[in-house]
Scaffold this active site. Sequence first.
Site, PDB file in Angstrom:
ATOM      1  N   LYS A  84       0.840  -1.197   0.000  1.00 38.17           N
ATOM      2  CA  LYS A  84       0.000   0.000   0.000  1.00 38.17           C
ATOM      3  C   LYS A  84       0.876   1.249   0.000  1.00 38.17           C
ATOM      4  O   LYS A  84       1.781   1.385   0.825  1.00 38.17           O
ATOM      5  CB  LYS A  84      -0.862   0.025   1.264  1.00 38.17           C
ATOM      6  CG  LYS A  84      -2.353  -0.077   1.036  1.00 38.17           C
ATOM      7  CD  LYS A  84      -3.093   0.187   2.338  1.00 38.17           C
ATOM      8  CE  LYS A  84      -4.563  -0.060   2.205  1.00 38.17           C
ATOM      9  NZ  LYS A  84      -5.282   0.245   3.458  1.00 38.17           N
TER      10      LYS A  84
HETATM   11  O1  G3P Z   1      -7.704   1.085   4.942  1.00 41.26           O
HETATM   12  C1  G3P Z   1      -8.350   2.322   4.901  1.00 41.26           C
HETATM   13  C2  G3P Z   1      -9.389   2.417   5.983  1.00 41.26           C
HETATM   14  O2  G3P Z   1      -8.964   1.698   7.133  1.00 41.26           O
HETATM   15  C3  G3P Z   1      -9.687   3.843   6.376  1.00 41.26           C
HETATM   16  O3  G3P Z   1     -10.849   3.840   7.142  1.00 41.26           O
HETATM   17  O4  G3P Z   1     -12.371   4.646   8.904  1.00 41.26           O
HETATM   18  O5  G3P Z   1      -9.941   5.356   8.913  1.00 41.26           O
HETATM   19  O6  G3P Z   1     -11.522   6.230   7.152  1.00 41.26           O
HETATM   20  P1  G3P Z   1     -11.177   5.069   8.082  1.00 41.26           P
END
Ligand code: G3P
Length: 215
Positions: A84
């Site tokens: 990533k």
């Molecule tokens: O992998 C990306 C994801 O974990 C982001 O989620 O909830 O931090 O926006 P969030």
Amino acid sequence: MQLYLDTANLEEIREAASWGVISGVTTNPTLIVRERGADFKTTISAIADLVDGPISAETISLDAEGMIREGLEYAAWHPNVIIKVPSTTEGLKAVAHLTRKGIRTNVTLCFNATQALMAALAGAFIISPFVGRIDDSGVDGSQLIREIVAIYKQDTTITTSILAASIRHPRHIIEAAIAGADIASCPFKVLQQAMRHPLTDRGIEQFLADWQTRT
Ligand code: G3P
């Protein structure tokens, strides 16, 4: 549409994997650190042993050289590990280099369709538009999924999979599937919610109650 789990918690992954619906796992630095004291390599390797599919391990470096160095290291941990990198020009350089080395990449923190187009042109295996964080800003995050789907369809040479990330609730799963995303990567709690419905519970109760009356 495939479902991935967005977590580094091995218990959540073990449980969700037993449901037979998980095709991969995404992690990020926040999710790794949340598993207090967990060693990065040990955690990613353990995840790869639980789920036979792409396991995203995120780089920390901001420059392409550092991302490539990390990517080569992480990819050696397990054949299913994909790297990533953020939606930046340095990330594009890293994607182009790692792709030439046969290492798959997941371009993350994507917030517009031009980032997604350029990630695909660089050779990204997955693009991760952050639906929830766009919603948080008052804009329809699913619209970005629809734009990326439309743009990718115009170019048959693009093989990048669209992964709806930053999923906040089951409605995001439905919207991502309808919009044509290839994958939605969900927190364990959202997957649990996605299978719950009060009418299902009430129906089970009624069936059992009726069954008890059989003579
Ligand atoms: O992998 C990306 C994801 O974990 C982001 O989620 O909830 O931090 O926006 P969030």
